[in-house]
Design a protein around this motif. Structure first.
Motif, PDB file in Angstrom:
ATOM      1  N   GLU A 153      -2.968 -17.609  -9.561  1.00 24.95           N
ATOM      2  CA  GLU A 153      -2.792 -18.771  -9.563  1.00 24.95           C
ATOM      3  C   GLU A 153      -2.150 -20.201 -10.952  1.00 24.95           C
ATOM      4  OE1 GLU A 153      -5.625 -17.508  -9.410  1.00 24.95           O
ATOM      5  OE2 GLU A 153      -6.083 -17.311  -7.664  1.00 24.95           O
ATOM      6  N   ARG A 154      -2.210 -18.838 -11.968  1.00 21.76           N
ATOM      7  CA  ARG A 154      -1.594 -19.231 -13.718  1.00 21.76           C
ATOM      8  C   ARG A 154      -2.605 -20.375 -13.978  1.00 21.76           C
ATOM      9  NH1 ARG A 154       4.084 -17.505 -14.514  1.00 21.76           N
ATOM     10  NH2 ARG A 154       4.270 -19.474 -15.899  1.00 21.76           N
ATOM     11  N   THR A 155      -4.347 -19.783 -14.403  1.00 21.62           N
ATOM     12  CA  THR A 155      -4.714 -21.296 -14.701  1.00 21.62           C
ATOM     13  C   THR A 155      -4.245 -21.478 -15.880  1.00 21.62           C
ATOM     14  OG1 THR A 155      -6.304 -20.121 -13.524  1.00 21.62           O
ATOM     15  CG2 THR A 155      -7.489 -21.868 -14.515  1.00 21.62           C
ATOM     16  N   VAL A 156      -4.365 -22.797 -16.595  1.00 14.32           N
ATOM     17  CA  VAL A 156      -4.272 -23.185 -17.777  1.00 14.32           C
ATOM     18  C   VAL A 156      -5.355 -23.263 -18.583  1.00 14.32           C
ATOM     19  CG1 VAL A 156      -3.624 -25.281 -18.937  1.00 14.32           C
ATOM     20  CG2 VAL A 156      -2.365 -25.164 -16.408  1.00 14.32           C
ATOM     21  N   VAL A 157      -5.688 -22.643 -19.808  1.00 15.60           N
ATOM     22  CA  VAL A 157      -6.688 -22.533 -20.515  1.00 15.60           C
ATOM     23  C   VAL A 157      -6.395 -23.708 -21.568  1.00 15.60           C
ATOM     24  CG1 VAL A 157      -7.459 -21.394 -21.928  1.00 15.60           C
ATOM     25  CG2 VAL A 157      -6.360 -20.256 -20.074  1.00 15.60           C
ATOM     26  N   ASP A 158      -5.504 -23.955 -22.196  1.00 17.87           N
ATOM     27  CA  ASP A 158      -5.076 -24.604 -23.149  1.00 17.87           C
ATOM     28  C   ASP A 158      -3.968 -25.768 -23.275  1.00 17.87           C
ATOM     29  OD1 ASP A 158      -7.553 -24.433 -24.995  1.00 17.87           O
ATOM     30  OD2 ASP A 158      -6.905 -23.010 -24.976  1.00 17.87           O
ATOM     31  N   ASP A 159      -3.889 -27.177 -23.325  1.00 16.58           N
ATOM     32  CA  ASP A 159      -2.782 -27.638 -23.370  1.00 16.58           C
ATOM     33  C   ASP A 159      -2.518 -28.869 -24.358  1.00 16.58           C
ATOM     34  OD1 ASP A 159      -0.958 -29.136 -22.878  1.00 16.58           O
ATOM     35  OD2 ASP A 159      -0.641 -28.958 -20.933  1.00 16.58           O
ATOM     36  N   SER A 160      -1.921 -28.953 -26.340  1.00 17.21           N
ATOM     37  CA  SER A 160      -1.703 -29.506 -26.599  1.00 17.21           C
ATOM     38  C   SER A 160      -1.527 -30.866 -26.395  1.00 17.21           C
ATOM     39  CB  SER A 160      -0.679 -28.708 -27.467  1.00 17.21           C
ATOM     40  OG  SER A 160       0.787 -28.523 -27.707  1.00 17.21           O
ATOM     41  N   ARG A 161      -0.663 -30.983 -25.334  1.00 19.52           N
ATOM     42  CA  ARG A 161      -0.632 -32.678 -25.501  1.00 19.52           C
ATOM     43  C   ARG A 161      -1.479 -32.899 -24.494  1.00 19.52           C
ATOM     44  NH1 ARG A 161       4.084 -29.855 -23.535  1.00 19.52           N
ATOM     45  NH2 ARG A 161       6.356 -30.646 -24.750  1.00 19.52           N
ATOM     46  N   VAL A 162      -2.501 -32.495 -23.669  1.00 15.85           N
ATOM     47  CA  VAL A 162      -3.649 -32.813 -23.003  1.00 15.85           C
ATOM     48  C   VAL A 162      -4.542 -33.521 -24.462  1.00 15.85           C
ATOM     49  CG1 VAL A 162      -5.776 -32.258 -21.964  1.00 15.85           C
ATOM     50  CG2 VAL A 162      -3.835 -32.407 -20.674  1.00 15.85           C
ATOM     51  N   ALA A 163      -4.488 -32.476 -25.340  1.00 10.41           N
ATOM     52  CA  ALA A 163      -5.099 -32.813 -26.532  1.00 10.41           C
ATOM     53  C   ALA A 163      -4.773 -34.353 -27.460  1.00 10.41           C
ATOM     54  CB  ALA A 163      -5.203 -32.117 -27.997  1.00 10.41           C
ATOM     55  N   GLY A 164      -3.306 -34.438 -27.092  1.00 10.74           N
ATOM     56  CA  GLY A 164      -2.942 -35.496 -27.805  1.00 10.74           C
ATOM     57  C   GLY A 164      -1.996 -34.884 -29.284  1.00 10.74           C
ATOM     58  N   ARG A 165      -2.352 -33.746 -29.611  1.00 14.06           N
ATOM     59  CA  ARG A 165      -1.542 -33.867 -31.047  1.00 14.06           C
ATOM     60  C   ARG A 165      -0.830 -32.539 -31.163  1.00 14.06           C
ATOM     61  NH1 ARG A 165      -6.332 -33.647 -35.847  1.00 14.06           N
ATOM     62  NH2 ARG A 165      -4.041 -32.244 -36.835  1.00 14.06           N
ATOM     63  N   PRO A 166       0.394 -32.444 -31.825  1.00 16.92           N
ATOM     64  CA  PRO A 166       1.015 -30.927 -31.780  1.00 16.92           C
ATOM     65  C   PRO A 166       0.255 -30.119 -32.980  1.00 16.92           C
ATOM     66  CG  PRO A 166       2.021 -32.426 -32.755  1.00 16.92           C
ATOM     67  CD  PRO A 166       1.027 -33.005 -32.005  1.00 16.92           C
ATOM     68  N   ALA A 167       0.352 -28.632 -32.456  1.00 18.95           N
ATOM     69  CA  ALA A 167       0.278 -27.506 -33.242  1.00 18.95           C
ATOM     70  C   ALA A 167       1.157 -27.420 -34.259  1.00 18.95           C
ATOM     71  CB  ALA A 167      -0.361 -26.308 -32.856  1.00 18.95           C
ATOM     72  N   GLU A 168       0.243 -27.063 -35.815  1.00 14.57           N
ATOM     73  CA  GLU A 168       1.739 -26.776 -37.113  1.00 14.57           C
ATOM     74  C   GLU A 168       1.091 -25.235 -37.359  1.00 14.57           C
ATOM     75  OE1 GLU A 168       0.851 -29.998 -39.774  1.00 14.57           O
ATOM     76  OE2 GLU A 168       1.629 -31.314 -38.587  1.00 14.57           O
ATOM     77  N   ILE A 169       2.065 -24.392 -37.515  1.00 14.18           N
ATOM     78  CA  ILE A 169       1.574 -23.320 -38.756  1.00 14.18           C
ATOM     79  C   ILE A 169       2.811 -22.929 -39.127  1.00 14.18           C
ATOM     80  CG2 ILE A 169       1.067 -21.893 -36.671  1.00 14.18           C
ATOM     81  CD1 ILE A 169       3.970 -20.606 -36.766  1.00 14.18           C
ATOM     82  N   PHE A 170       2.194 -22.619 -40.665  1.00 16.23           N
ATOM     83  CA  PHE A 170       3.403 -22.114 -41.568  1.00 16.23           C
ATOM     84  C   PHE A 170       3.748 -20.383 -41.888  1.00 16.23           C
ATOM     85  CE2 PHE A 170       0.344 -25.975 -42.845  1.00 16.23           C
ATOM     86  CZ  PHE A 170       1.615 -26.707 -43.003  1.00 16.23           C
ATOM     87  N   VAL A 171       4.994 -19.981 -42.329  1.00 19.27           N
ATOM     88  CA  VAL A 171       5.611 -18.765 -41.600  1.00 19.27           C
ATOM     89  C   VAL A 171       4.869 -18.205 -42.279  1.00 19.27           C
ATOM     90  CG1 VAL A 171       7.641 -17.719 -41.792  1.00 19.27           C
ATOM     91  CG2 VAL A 171       7.597 -19.759 -40.272  1.00 19.27           C
ATOM     92  N   GLY A 172       4.437 -16.767 -42.803  1.00 23.37           N
ATOM     93  CA  GLY A 172       3.788 -16.078 -43.854  1.00 23.37           C
ATOM     94  C   GLY A 172       2.653 -16.049 -44.394  1.00 23.37           C
ATOM     95  N   LYS A 173       2.548 -17.288 -43.940  1.00 24.55           N
ATOM     96  CA  LYS A 173       0.785 -17.380 -45.030  1.00 24.55           C
ATOM     97  C   LYS A 173      -0.440 -17.302 -43.339  1.00 24.55           C
ATOM     98  CE  LYS A 173       2.498 -19.352 -48.359  1.00 24.55           C
ATOM     99  NZ  LYS A 173       2.307 -19.061 -49.675  1.00 24.55           N
ATOM    100  N   MET A 174      -0.555 -15.967 -43.256  1.00 24.95           N
ATOM    101  CA  MET A 174      -1.488 -15.408 -41.925  1.00 24.95           C
ATOM    102  C   MET A 174      -2.421 -16.001 -41.424  1.00 24.95           C
ATOM    103  SD  MET A 174      -2.309 -12.272 -45.261  1.00 24.95           S
ATOM    104  CE  MET A 174      -3.154 -14.182 -46.453  1.00 24.95           C
TER     105      MET A 174
END
Length: 605
Positions: A45-66
């Motif tokens: 079924e490929r059930t959707v667990v999370d979707d950042s577009r539904v939350a209304g804001r993109p995610a952010e990470i920083f390279v090399g910051k664990m």
């Protein structure tokens, strides 16, 4: 496009759904990656667990910051800007996804992702609370399984193109940033932008504390960092003073002075904050500490203490007017209603008790119920205590007398021995003692004796009442009464003996001054007390009874003097002559003369 395995990352498959633009970016440590993601279960079924577009804001990470989910950094660094790709990840890479997902969901809801957690790792908190709060994530925690991530890389930010938070900086970078923040804060203070300046100082303090937390306490680097924090903390507190955030100042200076006991500016700023929130005792302590640590600031401290006294006086009178108006001002309708009820009650119950209550209460109690009178008693007591501190004993005695009038009126309405009557008696006790102390200061000693006589009838053996009455008797030169009360005081508290001896000495001095003022000799006073026939004998016997050692010395001196008188030709003259030799006060405060006692014994024999 077909799925391909990422080299050097087993258990990860990549499938490009839409190509990106430009070459593959360079990802140095600290690079900011902005992306959208969608998480799917690897099922039919490929059930959707999370979707950042539904939350209304993109995610952010920083390279090399664990980042907790390390595999995401691997996935994103294989993409170009604008690229959309699907990644299949084995369960070995997705074990911590429920924790990451929970934090992102709470952030999307505007909540703190660390709220309610204890100081432990994320897995420890999960096991402690047995649940993430989301059923689908709890299922992933129980049975780890492969997941599918569909990602779109939106932006790749240069490490120097955004404001970097402290946790992203290295040690040297943090130390080099502190002076810049300090200068920016000083510039904002000159522009009177205290809120912005305080944020700069606070940010600099946090950077230094972060670096200090990695040093060994007591080491040279640790001590130097602590010294660098002090001026920043003081500047922050000054900004908070300007912004009237006084409790914030007290909190920070308390922490600062726990580590730096000799910080004069810290004591001064805390004293100013205590003054602003009416903490008189704490403010005086801090101002005195400032003067103790830096003698050159004594004049400044004197001005501040004087201003504090004026401020407290002003507050006292403002509160007095406010409370008094609340207690005495009533609506006209309520007053008329109470007057009518009182008149009807007086007509129906015109007895001795009502007459006595009216005589005791007078016009002061008219229009007031018992609750108002009790509040007035407490208010008058506070006013009297304040006036005593300001040395206004006459005004204070008036307040205490008025409060006692209300207590008398209320007690006359009750039966003696009732619980309410006993409660009022406990209120009367400190009022009477305070009034007695004011009378002592005003040198109205007869009133002091009368007040304490009445008080001791119901509170037999009360320490303060006995002591105040003894002082009044001593001032009135009532020797026997003063000695009796002082002896009772010493029995009640043997540690009070030095004060008793001091009062006895004053008693002796008062008696001698009275006799000198009346031009009386020692024998005149003795005749006046014991009578003309037995004056000398009584005086000697009293002196003999004070101390056995004094008796032996006196008898020996008397025998020597008698033998000399018998050998002398001028016996009659020598026996009647009285030579005045000054003596020192004995334990009871009396002054005896050796020659006078000897002559007295000779004449008595």
């Amino acid at each position: 496009m077909e799925e391909t395995f990422l080299l050097k990352h087993p258990g990860v498959k990549k499938k490009i759904l839409a190509g990106g633009t430009g070459p593959l970016p360079h990802f140095p440590p600290g690079t900011k990656l902005v992306f959208h993601f969608q998480t799917l279960l690897d099922t039919f079924e490929r059930t959707v667990v999370d979707d950042s577009r539904v939350a209304g804001r993109p995610a952010e990470i920083f390279v090399g910051k664990m980042f907790k989910l390390e595999v995401w950094e691997t996935l994103l660094t294989s993409m170009r800007v604008g690229e959309v790709a699907e990644f299949w990840c084995d369960a070995v890479h997705t074990g911590l996804y429920p924790i990451v997902s929970k934090g992102m969901r709470l952030i999307a809801q505007g909540k703190d992702p660390l709220e309610g957690q204890r100081h432990m790792c994320g897995m420890g908190n999960i096991f402690h609370y047995h649940s993430t709060g989301f059923p689908e994530l709890d299922e992933l925690m129980r049975t780890p399984q492969p997941l599918i991530f569909i990602m779109e890389l939106l932006q790749v930010g240069d490490p120097m193109s955004y404001h970097r938070e402290s946790w992203m900086m290295a040690k040297d970078e943090k130390l080099s940033t502190v002076p810049l923040l300090h200068m920016r804060g000083n510039a904002l203070v000159k522009q009177r932008q205290f809120r912005e300046a305080a944020s700069k100082y606070k940010e600099a303090v946090l950077l230094l504390k972060t670096v200090q937390s990695r040093e060994m306490p007591g080491d040279a680097d640790y001590i130097n960092l602590a010294r660098m924090i002090v001026p920043l903390e003081l500047n922050y507190c000054q900004c908070m003073l300007e912004l009237h955030e006084y409790y914030e100042v007290i909190e920070h200076t308390d922490e600062l002075l726990d580590k730096h006991k000799d910080c004069v500016k810290g004591y001064y700023k805390r004293a100013k904050a205590h003054v602003a929130v009416w903490n008189e005792k704490e403010a005086r302590q801090d101002f005195n500490m400032v003067a103790h640590l830096d003698a050159t600031l004594a004049s400044l401290v004197h001005r501040e203490l004087r201003a504090l006294s004026e401020r407290m006086k002003e507050k006292y009178w403002q509160e007095k007017d406010a409370y008094w108006n609340k207690l005495t001002v009533k609506d006209a309708a309520d007053e008329n209603k109470e007057k009518v009820e009182e008149e009807e009650k007086e007509e129906e119950d015109a007895g001795d008790g009502d007459a006595a209550g009216k005589a005791d209460g007078g016009d002061k109690t008219e229009g007031k119920d018992w609750q108002q009178m009790l509040r007035l008693v407490m208010l008058l007591q506070e006013q009297g205590n304040f006036l005593v501190k300001e040395k206004g004993f006459q005004e204070a005695s008036t307040k205490f007398k008025e409060a006692l009038d209300y207590v008398d009126f209320l007690q006359n309405k009750m039966h003696r021995g009732d619980e309410d009557w006993e409660s009022l008696e406990k209120v009367r006790l400190p009022l009477t003692l305070n009034l007695s102390q004011c009378m002592l200061e005003l040198q109205q000693y007869l009133q002091v004796v009368q007040l304490n006589d009445k008080l001791l009838e119901s509170h037999e053996g009360h320490f303060k009442a006995l002591y105040q009455r003894a002082r009044a008797h001593a001032a009135l030169c009532n020797k026997e009464e003063a000695r009796r009360d002082l002896a009772a005081v010493e029995r009640l508290d043997p540690q009070f003996k030095p004060f008793v001896r001091r009062e006895l000495k004053k008693l002796g001095e008062n008696i001698r001054c009275m006799h000198a003022h009346q031009n009386k000799t020692y024998w005149d006073a003795s005749r006046e007390k014991w009578g003309p026939g037995k004056a000398r004998q009584k005086s000697v016997m009293q002196a003999i009874g004070d101390s056995e050692e004094e008796v032996e010395d006196t008898n020996q001196s008397c025998k020597d003097q008698t033998s000399k008188e018998e050998e002398s030709d001028n016996e009659n003259t020598a026996s009647s002559e009285v030579t005045e030799v000054s003596g020192s006060p004995d334990e009871d405060g009396r002054a005896l003369t050796v020659t006078a006692v000897s002559d007295s014994v000779a004449s008595a024999r």
